[in-house]
Design a protein around this motif. Structure first.
Motif, PDB file in Angstrom:
ATOM      1  N   ARG A   1      13.944  -0.118   3.401  1.00  0.00           N
ATOM      2  CA  ARG A   1      13.334   0.111   2.092  1.00  0.00           C
ATOM      3  C   ARG A   1      13.746   1.475   1.566  1.00  0.00           C
ATOM      4  O   ARG A   1      13.541   2.491   2.244  1.00  0.00           O
ATOM      5  CB  ARG A   1      11.825   0.066   2.284  1.00  0.00           C
ATOM      6  CG  ARG A   1      11.053   0.271   1.041  1.00  0.00           C
ATOM      7  CD  ARG A   1       9.571   0.102   1.310  1.00  0.00           C
ATOM      8  NE  ARG A   1       8.962  -0.576   0.205  1.00  0.00           N
ATOM      9  CZ  ARG A   1       7.676  -0.507  -0.102  1.00  0.00           C
ATOM     10  NH1 ARG A   1       6.863   0.178   0.664  1.00  0.00           N
ATOM     11  NH2 ARG A   1       7.200  -1.129  -1.138  1.00  0.00           N
TER      12      ARG A   1
ATOM     13  N   TYR B   1       9.545   8.187  -5.347  1.00  0.00           N
ATOM     14  CA  TYR B   1       8.296   8.484  -6.063  1.00  0.00           C
ATOM     15  C   TYR B   1       8.691   9.473  -7.162  1.00  0.00           C
ATOM     16  O   TYR B   1       8.988  10.639  -6.857  1.00  0.00           O
ATOM     17  CB  TYR B   1       7.280   9.135  -5.135  1.00  0.00           C
ATOM     18  CG  TYR B   1       6.912   8.325  -3.895  1.00  0.00           C
ATOM     19  CD1 TYR B   1       5.745   7.568  -3.856  1.00  0.00           C
ATOM     20  CD2 TYR B   1       7.729   8.335  -2.762  1.00  0.00           C
ATOM     21  CE1 TYR B   1       5.399   6.857  -2.711  1.00  0.00           C
ATOM     22  CE2 TYR B   1       7.381   7.619  -1.614  1.00  0.00           C
ATOM     23  CZ  TYR B   1       6.220   6.887  -1.605  1.00  0.00           C
ATOM     24  OH  TYR B   1       5.864   6.177  -0.466  1.00  0.00           O
TER      25      TYR B   1
ATOM     26  N   LEU C   1       0.789   7.090  -1.983  1.00  0.00           N
ATOM     27  CA  LEU C   1       0.589   5.807  -1.320  1.00  0.00           C
ATOM     28  C   LEU C   1      -0.702   5.948  -0.535  1.00  0.00           C
ATOM     29  O   LEU C   1      -0.835   6.875   0.268  1.00  0.00           O
ATOM     30  CB  LEU C   1       1.786   5.562  -0.388  1.00  0.00           C
ATOM     31  CG  LEU C   1       2.042   4.160   0.109  1.00  0.00           C
ATOM     32  CD1 LEU C   1       2.198   3.182  -1.041  1.00  0.00           C
ATOM     33  CD2 LEU C   1       3.310   4.145   0.948  1.00  0.00           C
TER      34      LEU C   1
ATOM     35  N   HIS D   1      -2.946   3.316   4.848  1.00  0.00           N
ATOM     36  CA  HIS D   1      -2.728   1.923   5.241  1.00  0.00           C
ATOM     37  C   HIS D   1      -2.093   1.865   6.631  1.00  0.00           C
ATOM     38  O   HIS D   1      -1.601   2.871   7.134  1.00  0.00           O
ATOM     39  CB  HIS D   1      -1.807   1.212   4.230  1.00  0.00           C
ATOM     40  CG  HIS D   1      -0.412   1.768   4.209  1.00  0.00           C
ATOM     41  ND1 HIS D   1      -0.087   2.941   3.564  1.00  0.00           N
ATOM     42  CD2 HIS D   1       0.737   1.333   4.787  1.00  0.00           C
ATOM     43  CE1 HIS D   1       1.200   3.194   3.735  1.00  0.00           C
ATOM     44  NE2 HIS D   1       1.728   2.244   4.478  1.00  0.00           N
TER      45      HIS D   1
ATOM     46  N   ASP E   1       0.979  -0.393   8.658  1.00  0.00           N
ATOM     47  CA  ASP E   1       2.070  -1.314   8.371  1.00  0.00           C
ATOM     48  C   ASP E   1       1.783  -2.606   9.132  1.00  0.00           C
ATOM     49  O   ASP E   1       1.090  -2.604  10.144  1.00  0.00           O
ATOM     50  CB  ASP E   1       3.413  -0.705   8.788  1.00  0.00           C
ATOM     51  CG  ASP E   1       3.796   0.473   7.890  1.00  0.00           C
ATOM     52  OD1 ASP E   1       3.246   0.581   6.769  1.00  0.00           O
ATOM     53  OD2 ASP E   1       4.639   1.282   8.313  1.00  0.00           O
TER      54      ASP E   1
ATOM     55  N   LEU F   1      10.185   6.182   9.783  1.00  0.00           N
ATOM     56  CA  LEU F   1       9.948   6.781   8.464  1.00  0.00           C
ATOM     57  C   LEU F   1      10.805   8.014   8.269  1.00  0.00           C
ATOM     58  O   LEU F   1      10.607   9.025   8.946  1.00  0.00           O
ATOM     59  CB  LEU F   1       8.478   7.167   8.347  1.00  0.00           C
ATOM     60  CG  LEU F   1       7.535   6.025   8.008  1.00  0.00           C
ATOM     61  CD1 LEU F   1       6.112   6.389   8.322  1.00  0.00           C
ATOM     62  CD2 LEU F   1       7.668   5.656   6.545  1.00  0.00           C
TER      63      LEU F   1
ATOM     64  N   HIS G   1      -1.520   5.715   7.963  1.00  0.00           N
ATOM     65  CA  HIS G   1      -0.759   6.782   7.306  1.00  0.00           C
ATOM     66  C   HIS G   1      -0.869   6.660   5.794  1.00  0.00           C
ATOM     67  O   HIS G   1      -1.269   5.624   5.269  1.00  0.00           O
ATOM     68  CB  HIS G   1       0.709   6.757   7.769  1.00  0.00           C
ATOM     69  CG  HIS G   1       1.396   5.440   7.576  1.00  0.00           C
ATOM     70  ND1 HIS G   1       1.096   4.330   8.320  1.00  0.00           N
ATOM     71  CD2 HIS G   1       2.354   5.052   6.713  1.00  0.00           C
ATOM     72  CE1 HIS G   1       1.838   3.320   7.935  1.00  0.00           C
ATOM     73  NE2 HIS G   1       2.624   3.724   6.947  1.00  0.00           N
TER      74      HIS G   1
ATOM     75  N   VAL H   1       0.658   8.781   1.852  1.00  0.00           N
ATOM     76  CA  VAL H   1       1.531   9.802   1.263  1.00  0.00           C
ATOM     77  C   VAL H   1       0.728  10.519   0.183  1.00  0.00           C
ATOM     78  O   VAL H   1       0.277   9.888  -0.784  1.00  0.00           O
ATOM     79  CB  VAL H   1       2.812   9.195   0.655  1.00  0.00           C
ATOM     80  CG1 VAL H   1       3.706  10.292   0.086  1.00  0.00           C
ATOM     81  CG2 VAL H   1       3.583   8.394   1.694  1.00  0.00           C
TER      82      VAL H   1
ATOM     83  N   ARG I   1      10.117  12.463  -5.014  1.00  0.00           N
ATOM     84  CA  ARG I   1      10.234  12.382  -3.550  1.00  0.00           C
ATOM     85  C   ARG I   1      10.950  11.090  -3.163  1.00  0.00           C
ATOM     86  O   ARG I   1      10.705  10.042  -3.748  1.00  0.00           O
ATOM     87  CB  ARG I   1       8.832  12.390  -2.946  1.00  0.00           C
ATOM     88  CG  ARG I   1       8.796  12.166  -1.451  1.00  0.00           C
ATOM     89  CD  ARG I   1       7.350  12.201  -0.961  1.00  0.00           C
ATOM     90  NE  ARG I   1       7.285  12.142   0.477  1.00  0.00           N
ATOM     91  CZ  ARG I   1       7.190  11.008   1.163  1.00  0.00           C
ATOM     92  NH1 ARG I   1       7.170   9.842   0.550  1.00  0.00           N
ATOM     93  NH2 ARG I   1       7.129  11.035   2.479  1.00  0.00           N
TER      94      ARG I   1
ATOM     95  N   SER J   1      11.984   8.560   0.173  1.00  0.00           N
ATOM     96  CA  SER J   1      11.771   8.267   1.594  1.00  0.00           C
ATOM     97  C   SER J   1      12.451   6.937   1.910  1.00  0.00           C
ATOM     98  O   SER J   1      12.758   6.147   1.007  1.00  0.00           O
ATOM     99  CB  SER J   1      10.284   8.221   1.935  1.00  0.00           C
ATOM    100  OG  SER J   1       9.683   7.115   1.320  1.00  0.00           O
TER     101      SER J   1
ATOM    102  N   SER K   1       1.777  -2.001   0.989  1.00  0.00           N
ATOM    103  CA  SER K   1       2.933  -1.159   0.737  1.00  0.00           C
ATOM    104  C   SER K   1       4.235  -1.741   1.232  1.00  0.00           C
ATOM    105  O   SER K   1       5.272  -1.183   1.015  1.00  0.00           O
ATOM    106  CB  SER K   1       2.726   0.183   1.395  1.00  0.00           C
ATOM    107  OG  SER K   1       2.991   0.030   2.750  1.00  0.00           O
TER     108      SER K   1
HETATM  109  O1  LIG Z   1       7.076   7.116   1.713  1.00  0.00           O
HETATM  110  C1  LIG Z   1       6.710   7.283   2.881  1.00  0.00           C
HETATM  111  O2  LIG Z   1       6.973   8.307   3.515  1.00  0.00           O
HETATM  112  C2  LIG Z   1       5.885   6.222   3.570  1.00  0.00           C
HETATM  113  C3  LIG Z   1       6.096   4.845   3.058  1.00  0.00           C
HETATM  114  C4  LIG Z   1       5.229   3.842   3.742  1.00  0.00           C
HETATM  115  O3  LIG Z   1       4.326   4.150   4.463  1.00  0.00           O
HETATM  116  C5  LIG Z   1       5.472   2.404   3.522  1.00  0.00           C
HETATM  117  O4  LIG Z   1       6.339   2.058   2.693  1.00  0.00           O
HETATM  118  O5  LIG Z   1       4.798   1.589   4.185  1.00  0.00           O
END
Ligand SMILES: O=C(O)CCC(=O)C(=O)O
Ligand SMILES: [Fe+2]
Length: 279
Positions: free
Chosen positions: A130, A134, A150, A153, A155, A162, A211, A213, A223, A225, A278
């Motif tokens: 993915r 952001y 975010l 949540h 996963d 990550l 976790h 964000v 940002r 990721s 997410s």
């Molecule tokens: O953007 C991030 O660092 C985390 C993304 C995340 O937790 C997710 O996509 O499930």
């Protein structure tokens, strides 16, 4: 250039494209295939919700051999080399995932037979790469109490790598203190978290990592990721492996399939209209 640097570079090139180009690989309105480009929610909607969450755009990529979640590619001339590079990245990360899975198997202490089963569940074709961006929050945008990039949540798949740029924001919940701890990006450091499926396979030996964000108050910059989700075969039975269930104890989770679990989650989210999903 290092692979990850190139990955962030490619991701930036992708999200810098004009929207009309990104929309040449649109994520469908339904959840299958979970591939292609999804755009940001519009700011007016966010204002009306009085809650900043999920302000992001993403692009999902998988194995070309996954018939259910088939890839949705941009035309090659829109971003030359994107398909080749991200496919290479997907398989590199899948190789790392195979090595990490072995480490997890060892650390949990699965029997040889269980280890075989757990390996078979993860054949590499159901993972998901993915790319996430952001965007910058406008400076005059109102500050809300409940604001995050975010929300908190877990996963849903087996485990996640990550990767993030230097803009930070990722935090993990420390179960002992109940506080979130910043996962500060560091060179040569891989952050990973356990997802719901591996938690179940290990009967909770490894709990799924919570976790989120956050948006640092002083800092509203854009940002990037790159999460990589390692997922099991959607139709195989996910059940706590017997060696993780102490003698005389009951297993903590009933058998399910990943597909069944996802369907139940979608239903729950739909009912609660909670946009925190997410993946
Ligand atoms: O953007 C991030 O660092 C985390 C993304 C995340 O937790 C997710 O996509 O499930
Ligand atoms: Fe996540």
């Amino acid at each position: 250039m290092e692979l990850l640097e190139r990955a962030f570079d490619m991701s930036k090139k992708l999200f810098d494209l004009p929207l009309e180009d990104k929309l040449k690989a649109p994520h469908p309105k339904i959840m299958t295939p979970h591939r292609g480009y999804s755009g940001v929610r519009d700011l007016e909607t966010i204002k009306s919700l009085k809650r900043i969450s999920d302000y992001k755009e993403s692009y999902e990529i998988g194995s070309d051999e996954n018939r259910e979640h088939y890839n949705i590619w941009l035309p090659e001339q829109v971003l030359p080399g994107f398909r080749d590079f991200t496919t290479q990245l997907y398989w590199k990360l899948s190789d790392v995932a195979t090595a990490i899975l072995e480490a997890l198997i060892l650390s949990v202490g699965f029997s040889e037979e269980e280890a075989k089963y757990v390996r078979k569940l993860h054949n590499g074709h159901t993972n998901q790469l993915r790319l996430l961006h952001y965007p910058t929050m406008p400076h005059d945008f109102p500050q809300y109490e409940d604001q995050s990039r975010l929300g908190a949540h877990t996963d849903w798949e087996s485990f996640t790598f990550l990767f993030q740029d230097s803009h930070q924001g990722l935090e993990f919940l420390d179960r002992e203190t109940g506080e979130f701890v910043a996962a500060t990006p560091k060179p040569d450091t891989l952050y990973m978290n356990i997802g719901e499926m591996f938690m179940r396979l290990s009967n909770g030996y490894y709990p799924a990592g919570i976790h989120r964000v956050v948006i640092p108050a002083s800092y509203r910059s854009s940002r990037y990721s790159i999460p990589f989700f390692v997922s099991p075969d959607p139709d195989a039975v996910i059940v706590p492996q017997p060696s993780c269930v102490a003698a005389g104890q009951k297993r903590r989770y009933e058998p399910i399939t990943y597909r069944g679990f996802l369907n139940a989650q979608f239903k729950r989210i739909h009912v609660q209209k909670n946009p925190n999903r997410s993946q």
